[in-house]
Design a protein around this motif. Structure first.
Motif, mmCIF file in Angstrom:
data_model
loop_
_atom_site.group_PDB
_atom_site.id
_atom_site.type_symbol
_atom_site.label_atom_id
_atom_site.label_comp_id
_atom_site.label_asym_id
_atom_site.label_seq_id
_atom_site.Cartn_x
_atom_site.Cartn_y
_atom_site.Cartn_z
ATOM 1 N N LYS A 26 0.847 -1.173 0.000
ATOM 2 C CA LYS A 26 0.000 0.000 0.000
ATOM 3 C C LYS A 26 0.892 1.236 0.000
ATOM 4 O O LYS A 26 1.837 1.311 0.782
ATOM 5 C CB LYS A 26 -0.843 -0.017 1.280
ATOM 6 C CG LYS A 26 -2.231 0.476 1.133
ATOM 7 C CD LYS A 26 -2.969 0.274 2.441
ATOM 8 C CE LYS A 26 -4.230 1.064 2.430
ATOM 9 N NZ LYS A 26 -4.947 0.955 3.690
ATOM 10 N N PRO A 27 0.639 2.205 -0.857
ATOM 11 C CA PRO A 27 1.477 3.399 -0.834
ATOM 12 C C PRO A 27 1.271 4.172 0.461
ATOM 13 O O PRO A 27 0.208 4.131 1.073
ATOM 14 C CB PRO A 27 0.984 4.207 -2.035
ATOM 15 C CG PRO A 27 -0.371 3.683 -2.328
ATOM 16 C CD PRO A 27 -0.397 2.257 -1.859
ATOM 17 N N ALA A 28 2.308 4.861 0.882
ATOM 18 C CA ALA A 28 2.236 5.659 2.108
ATOM 19 C C ALA A 28 1.271 6.825 1.903
ATOM 20 O O ALA A 28 1.145 7.354 0.798
ATOM 21 C CB ALA A 28 3.620 6.192 2.447
ATOM 22 N N PRO A 29 0.582 7.222 2.968
ATOM 23 C CA PRO A 29 -0.332 8.362 2.850
ATOM 24 C C PRO A 29 0.449 9.620 2.442
ATOM 25 O O PRO A 29 1.520 9.872 2.981
ATOM 26 C CB PRO A 29 -0.909 8.523 4.249
ATOM 27 C CG PRO A 29 -0.617 7.265 4.971
ATOM 28 C CD PRO A 29 0.556 6.638 4.305
ATOM 29 N N PRO A 30 -0.089 10.386 1.529
ATOM 30 C CA PRO A 30 0.647 11.551 1.030
ATOM 31 C C PRO A 30 0.545 12.782 1.923
ATOM 32 O O PRO A 30 1.343 13.692 1.794
ATOM 33 C CB PRO A 30 -0.015 11.830 -0.320
ATOM 34 C CG PRO A 30 -1.402 11.318 -0.154
ATOM 35 C CD PRO A 30 -1.294 10.141 0.781
ATOM 36 N N TYR A 31 -0.424 12.826 2.838
ATOM 37 C CA TYR A 31 -0.664 14.040 3.606
ATOM 38 C C TYR A 31 -0.290 13.857 5.071
ATOM 39 O O TYR A 31 -0.486 12.795 5.642
ATOM 40 C CB TYR A 31 -2.141 14.446 3.508
ATOM 41 C CG TYR A 31 -2.600 14.604 2.089
ATOM 42 C CD1 TYR A 31 -2.178 15.682 1.323
ATOM 43 C CD2 TYR A 31 -3.427 13.666 1.499
ATOM 44 C CE1 TYR A 31 -2.592 15.816 0.006
ATOM 45 C CE2 TYR A 31 -3.841 13.800 0.190
ATOM 46 C CZ TYR A 31 -3.415 14.880 -0.555
ATOM 47 O OH TYR A 31 -3.810 15.010 -1.854
ATOM 48 N N GLY A 61 -6.501 5.771 6.050
ATOM 49 C CA GLY A 61 -5.177 5.659 5.449
ATOM 50 C C GLY A 61 -4.842 6.779 4.494
ATOM 51 O O GLY A 61 -3.888 6.691 3.739
ATOM 52 N N TRP A 62 -5.617 7.854 4.505
ATOM 53 C CA TRP A 62 -5.374 8.967 3.591
ATOM 54 C C TRP A 62 -4.432 10.002 4.184
ATOM 55 O O TRP A 62 -3.880 10.832 3.469
ATOM 56 C CB TRP A 62 -6.682 9.649 3.204
ATOM 57 C CG TRP A 62 -7.620 8.778 2.430
ATOM 58 C CD1 TRP A 62 -7.361 7.539 1.911
ATOM 59 C CD2 TRP A 62 -8.964 9.073 2.080
ATOM 60 N NE1 TRP A 62 -8.463 7.049 1.277
ATOM 61 C CE2 TRP A 62 -9.468 7.975 1.359
ATOM 62 C CE3 TRP A 62 -9.792 10.146 2.313
ATOM 63 C CZ2 TRP A 62 -10.760 7.929 0.862
ATOM 64 C CZ3 TRP A 62 -11.081 10.100 1.824
ATOM 65 C CH2 TRP A 62 -11.555 9.002 1.111
ATOM 66 N N VAL A 63 -4.269 9.970 5.521
ATOM 67 C CA VAL A 63 -3.433 10.943 6.228
ATOM 68 C C VAL A 63 -2.520 10.180 7.167
ATOM 69 O O VAL A 63 -2.938 9.189 7.790
ATOM 70 C CB VAL A 63 -4.319 11.939 7.024
ATOM 71 C CG1 VAL A 63 -3.483 12.868 7.879
ATOM 72 C CG2 VAL A 63 -5.185 12.743 6.081
ATOM 73 N N LYS A 64 -1.264 10.639 7.291
ATOM 74 C CA LYS A 64 -0.335 10.024 8.222
ATOM 75 C C LYS A 64 -0.757 10.354 9.640
ATOM 76 O O LYS A 64 -1.206 11.463 9.924
ATOM 77 C CB LYS A 64 1.078 10.568 8.005
ATOM 78 C CG LYS A 64 1.681 10.186 6.674
ATOM 79 C CD LYS A 64 3.048 10.816 6.520
ATOM 80 C CE LYS A 64 3.569 10.609 5.124
ATOM 81 N NZ LYS A 64 4.827 11.319 4.894
ATOM 82 N N PRO A 65 -0.613 9.405 10.583
ATOM 83 C CA PRO A 65 -0.981 9.691 11.967
ATOM 84 C C PRO A 65 -0.078 10.780 12.563
ATOM 85 O O PRO A 65 1.066 10.945 12.134
ATOM 86 C CB PRO A 65 -0.787 8.376 12.691
ATOM 87 C CG PRO A 65 -0.174 7.434 11.736
ATOM 88 C CD PRO A 65 -0.158 8.045 10.394
ATOM 89 N N PRO A 66 -0.590 11.520 13.559
ATOM 90 C CA PRO A 66 0.211 12.582 14.154
ATOM 91 C C PRO A 66 1.375 12.002 14.964
ATOM 92 O O PRO A 66 1.288 10.891 15.497
ATOM 93 C CB PRO A 66 -0.766 13.313 15.066
ATOM 94 C CG PRO A 66 -1.796 12.295 15.394
ATOM 95 C CD PRO A 66 -1.889 11.413 14.181
#
Length: 68
Positions: A26-31, A61-66
């Motif tokens: 799965k590609p890494a989240p871009p945001y 999975g659309w945003v990287k966790p903080p």
């Protein structure tokens, strides 16, 4: 001719499971989480709703966790 056809069918039948067994990454989240919060602030969302909204996008999975 039927022997060649049978050989081709067997070869395709053996190759298909091997091709589908390859792991799909799965590609890494871009945001980033910070960019999500900034975007929701621009849209006029309240701070509590912005946090909830970005948390939902992390779950999808659309945003990287903080980073804590």
């Amino acid at each position: 001719m039927s022997m060649a056809l049978a050989t081709a069918v067997v070869a395709i039948g053996l190759a298909a499971p091997m091709a589908s067994a390859a792991p799909v990454s799965k590609p890494a989240p871009p945001y980033t989480y910070a960019s999500c919060l900034a975007a929701t602030k621009q849209k006029g969302e309240s701070p509590s709703y912005s946090k909830w909204h970005c948390d939902q996008l992390v779950k999808k999975g659309w945003v990287k966790p903080p980073k804590h």
